[in-house]
Design a protein around this motif. Structure first.
Motif, PDB file in Angstrom:
ATOM      1  N   ILE A 222      -3.006  -1.449  -7.263  1.00 43.91           N
ATOM      2  CA  ILE A 222      -4.005  -1.105  -6.654  1.00 43.91           C
ATOM      3  C   ILE A 222      -3.798  -1.116  -4.978  1.00 43.91           C
ATOM      4  O   ILE A 222      -3.789  -0.606  -4.301  1.00 43.91           O
ATOM      5  CB  ILE A 222      -5.423  -1.780  -6.948  1.00 43.91           C
ATOM      6  CG1 ILE A 222      -5.706  -1.271  -8.360  1.00 43.91           C
ATOM      7  CG2 ILE A 222      -6.423  -1.677  -5.961  1.00 43.91           C
ATOM      8  CD1 ILE A 222      -6.846  -2.171  -9.111  1.00 43.91           C
ATOM      9  N   PHE A 223      -3.197  -2.489  -4.895  1.00 39.82           N
ATOM     10  CA  PHE A 223      -2.920  -2.774  -3.322  1.00 39.82           C
ATOM     11  C   PHE A 223      -1.784  -2.013  -2.694  1.00 39.82           C
ATOM     12  O   PHE A 223      -1.917  -1.609  -1.818  1.00 39.82           O
ATOM     13  CB  PHE A 223      -2.643  -4.485  -3.748  1.00 39.82           C
ATOM     14  CG  PHE A 223      -2.410  -4.805  -2.242  1.00 39.82           C
ATOM     15  CD1 PHE A 223      -3.158  -5.253  -1.320  1.00 39.82           C
ATOM     16  CD2 PHE A 223      -0.829  -5.003  -1.512  1.00 39.82           C
ATOM     17  CE1 PHE A 223      -2.906  -5.659   0.008  1.00 39.82           C
ATOM     18  CE2 PHE A 223      -0.489  -5.698  -0.561  1.00 39.82           C
ATOM     19  CZ  PHE A 223      -1.448  -5.858   0.178  1.00 39.82           C
TER      20      PHE A 223
ATOM     21  N   CYS B   1       5.712  -3.156  -6.113  1.00 43.51           N
ATOM     22  CA  CYS B   1       5.131  -3.859  -7.319  1.00 43.51           C
ATOM     23  C   CYS B   1       6.049  -4.590  -8.253  1.00 43.51           C
ATOM     24  O   CYS B   1       5.607  -5.264  -9.162  1.00 43.51           O
ATOM     25  CB  CYS B   1       4.277  -2.956  -8.407  1.00 43.51           C
ATOM     26  SG  CYS B   1       2.722  -2.004  -7.494  1.00 43.51           S
ATOM     27  N   LYS B   2       7.333  -4.425  -8.163  1.00 43.93           N
ATOM     28  CA  LYS B   2       8.388  -5.005  -8.918  1.00 43.93           C
ATOM     29  C   LYS B   2       8.411  -4.603 -10.126  1.00 43.93           C
ATOM     30  O   LYS B   2       8.633  -5.384 -11.312  1.00 43.93           O
ATOM     31  CB  LYS B   2       8.598  -6.367  -8.857  1.00 43.93           C
ATOM     32  CG  LYS B   2       8.604  -6.929  -7.551  1.00 43.93           C
ATOM     33  CD  LYS B   2       8.885  -8.534  -7.438  1.00 43.93           C
ATOM     34  CE  LYS B   2       9.304  -9.136  -6.126  1.00 43.93           C
ATOM     35  NZ  LYS B   2       9.611 -10.442  -6.181  1.00 43.93           N
ATOM     36  N   ILE B   3       7.991  -3.315 -10.485  1.00 41.41           N
ATOM     37  CA  ILE B   3       7.828  -2.643 -11.672  1.00 41.41           C
ATOM     38  C   ILE B   3       8.727  -1.477 -11.903  1.00 41.41           C
ATOM     39  O   ILE B   3       8.575  -0.352 -11.053  1.00 41.41           O
ATOM     40  CB  ILE B   3       6.281  -2.288 -12.034  1.00 41.41           C
ATOM     41  CG1 ILE B   3       5.243  -3.253 -12.053  1.00 41.41           C
ATOM     42  CG2 ILE B   3       6.024  -1.295 -13.329  1.00 41.41           C
ATOM     43  CD1 ILE B   3       4.027  -2.897 -11.898  1.00 41.41           C
TER      44      ILE B   3
ATOM     45  N   SER C 141       7.376   6.178  -6.509  1.00 40.51           N
ATOM     46  CA  SER C 141       8.772   5.163  -6.502  1.00 40.51           C
ATOM     47  C   SER C 141       8.648   4.052  -5.468  1.00 40.51           C
ATOM     48  O   SER C 141       8.904   2.878  -5.824  1.00 40.51           O
ATOM     49  CB  SER C 141       9.964   6.093  -5.983  1.00 40.51           C
ATOM     50  OG  SER C 141      10.471   7.043  -7.168  1.00 40.51           O
ATOM     51  N   GLU C 142       8.010   4.460  -4.646  1.00 41.47           N
ATOM     52  CA  GLU C 142       7.698   3.375  -3.203  1.00 41.47           C
ATOM     53  C   GLU C 142       6.820   2.150  -3.598  1.00 41.47           C
ATOM     54  O   GLU C 142       6.984   1.221  -3.478  1.00 41.47           O
ATOM     55  CB  GLU C 142       7.401   3.836  -1.888  1.00 41.47           C
ATOM     56  CG  GLU C 142       8.530   4.872  -1.362  1.00 41.47           C
ATOM     57  CD  GLU C 142       9.674   3.954  -1.037  1.00 41.47           C
ATOM     58  OE1 GLU C 142       9.810   2.913  -0.432  1.00 41.47           O
ATOM     59  OE2 GLU C 142      11.008   4.429  -1.605  1.00 41.47           O
TER      60      GLU C 142
ATOM     61  N   ASN D 227       0.131  -6.142 -17.456  1.00 39.84           N
ATOM     62  CA  ASN D 227      -0.747  -7.250 -17.413  1.00 39.84           C
ATOM     63  C   ASN D 227      -1.829  -6.928 -16.332  1.00 39.84           C
ATOM     64  O   ASN D 227      -1.619  -6.001 -15.237  1.00 39.84           O
ATOM     65  CB  ASN D 227      -0.301  -8.730 -17.438  1.00 39.84           C
ATOM     66  CG  ASN D 227       0.784  -8.827 -16.312  1.00 39.84           C
ATOM     67  OD1 ASN D 227       0.336  -8.404 -15.209  1.00 39.84           O
ATOM     68  ND2 ASN D 227       1.784  -9.409 -16.558  1.00 39.84           N
ATOM     69  N   LYS D 228      -2.747  -7.598 -16.186  1.00 41.09           N
ATOM     70  CA  LYS D 228      -3.858  -7.605 -14.874  1.00 41.09           C
ATOM     71  C   LYS D 228      -3.093  -7.828 -13.792  1.00 41.09           C
ATOM     72  O   LYS D 228      -3.525  -7.236 -12.732  1.00 41.09           O
ATOM     73  CB  LYS D 228      -4.931  -8.379 -15.247  1.00 41.09           C
ATOM     74  CG  LYS D 228      -5.810  -8.262 -16.148  1.00 41.09           C
ATOM     75  CD  LYS D 228      -7.090  -9.311 -16.183  1.00 41.09           C
ATOM     76  CE  LYS D 228      -8.151  -8.632 -17.329  1.00 41.09           C
ATOM     77  NZ  LYS D 228      -9.341  -9.468 -17.663  1.00 41.09           N
ATOM     78  N   GLU D 229      -2.319  -8.818 -13.378  1.00 40.88           N
ATOM     79  CA  GLU D 229      -1.691  -8.667 -12.073  1.00 40.88           C
ATOM     80  C   GLU D 229      -0.803  -7.626 -11.645  1.00 40.88           C
ATOM     81  O   GLU D 229      -0.802  -7.132 -10.450  1.00 40.88           O
ATOM     82  CB  GLU D 229      -0.670 -10.270 -12.216  1.00 40.88           C
ATOM     83  CG  GLU D 229      -1.362 -11.321 -12.330  1.00 40.88           C
ATOM     84  CD  GLU D 229      -2.347 -11.426 -10.973  1.00 40.88           C
ATOM     85  OE1 GLU D 229      -1.913 -11.325  -9.728  1.00 40.88           O
ATOM     86  OE2 GLU D 229      -3.451 -11.718 -11.171  1.00 40.88           O
ATOM     87  N   ASP D 230      -0.229  -7.021 -12.848  1.00 40.58           N
ATOM     88  CA  ASP D 230       0.396  -5.748 -12.506  1.00 40.58           C
ATOM     89  C   ASP D 230      -0.213  -4.713 -11.974  1.00 40.58           C
ATOM     90  O   ASP D 230      -0.144  -3.941 -10.878  1.00 40.58           O
ATOM     91  CB  ASP D 230       1.321  -5.329 -13.804  1.00 40.58           C
ATOM     92  CG  ASP D 230       2.518  -6.131 -14.054  1.00 40.58           C
ATOM     93  OD1 ASP D 230       3.129  -6.713 -13.365  1.00 40.58           O
ATOM     94  OD2 ASP D 230       2.675  -6.095 -15.410  1.00 40.58           O
TER      95      ASP D 230
END
Length: 287
Positions: free
Chosen positions: A215-216, A195-197, A189-190, A207-210
């Protein structure tokens, strides 16, 4: 259920306290955990020296002097307590969850050293001990688990190929230990908040940015949680006397109905059940 940061805190406590100590005696009071403790488990450990305590995902790996291993999973409610022979401690729990002192019931296994013993307590009995005779079988035992977020294998190429053609939501994938190891319900959840997802977003829509954000932020959240001592929801202390306080930094977990902490966002934290697990998210900034 303890997640990667909580298990890492236990690993650090055990490695500090029992490394280079020889196992004097093993007492099994109840074999009936998730899988039965092997009958030869005491003989397997007794007389062996603990070289070090490692961890992979949510597994503790006790490395023995004859190059064999004891694999331990804490399940949903397992805790390990350190009991000293000649001194009493107000806090025995190596974890930051459940009882800070040794309960009277559900103490299934004791591993005894000269000056202390460790006691495995588990009310629900979903944890387990396994004997692993060498490194080859250890690698084989853990081979089906996905990489940890810290590993270089958890990269954009890996995520894209794993998720290709899949229809499940991203929250379920973060909890899937075959995809990525160590993330549980709290940290999923955190991670998704940063990620704003939304947790129920289908992976086919990422997408790739997501994926780069996942990962980050997976690394970021877990490293921060380890530094702050895990998520001691009930605010207990571990055997070093320090409290885990990552729960003070929760952005969404267990914050249903509260304002979003993200600067400039007027959203409210919502709770939704996804695959029978509580998911928390902002109704505005997570899309």
């Amino acid at each position: 259920m303890p997640e990667l940061p909580e298990v890492e805190i236990v690993r650090q406590s055990l490695d500090k306290k029992i490394k280079q100590k020889k196992v004097k005696k093993v007492i099994v009071r109840n074999r009936n955990l998730r899988t039965k403790i092997p009958l030869n488990f005491p003989r397997f450990l007794e007389g062996k020296k603990i070289i070090k305590v490692k961890r992979f995902s949510k597994y503790l790996i006790i490395c023995l002097s004859n190059q064999s291993y004891c694999l331990l999973h804490l399940g949903m409610s397992g805790t390990i307590h350190l009991i000293y022979n000649r001194k009493k401690s107000l806090v025995t729990n190596t974890s930051f969850y459940s009882s800070p002192t040794l309960p009277k019931k559900h103490n299934h296994v004791e591993i005894v050293f000269d000056d202390l013993k460790i006691v495995y307590n588990d009310p629900r009995r979903f944890g387990f001990f396994e004997i692993v005779v060498n490194e080859h079988f250890l690698d084989k035992r853990l081979s089906k688990l996905g990489p940890e977020p810290f590993q270089s294998e958890f990269n954009l190429s890996y995520i894209y190929s794993f998720l290709k053609g899949k229809t499940k939501n991203i929250k379920n994938f973060l909890l899937d230990q075959n995809f990525v190891s160590g993330i549980g319900n709290i940290y999923a959840s955190e991670i998704l908040f940063l990620c704003k997802i939304k947790p129920d977003k289908k992976v086919s829509l990422l997408n790739k940015e997501d994926c780069k954000k996942i990962i980050f932020n997976s690394k970021k959240v877990l490293i921060n949680a380890i530094k702050k001592g895990g998520s001691s929801i009930r605010d207990f202390k571990n055997t070093s006397g320090k409290s885990g306080n990552f729960q003070k930094n929760f952005n969404v977990y267990e914050r249903k109905g509260l304002n979003c902490k993200r600067s400039g966002c007027n959203g409210i934290i919502k709770k939704k059940m996804i695959s029978n697990r509580s998911s928390f998210f902002c109704n505005i900034c997570q899309i």
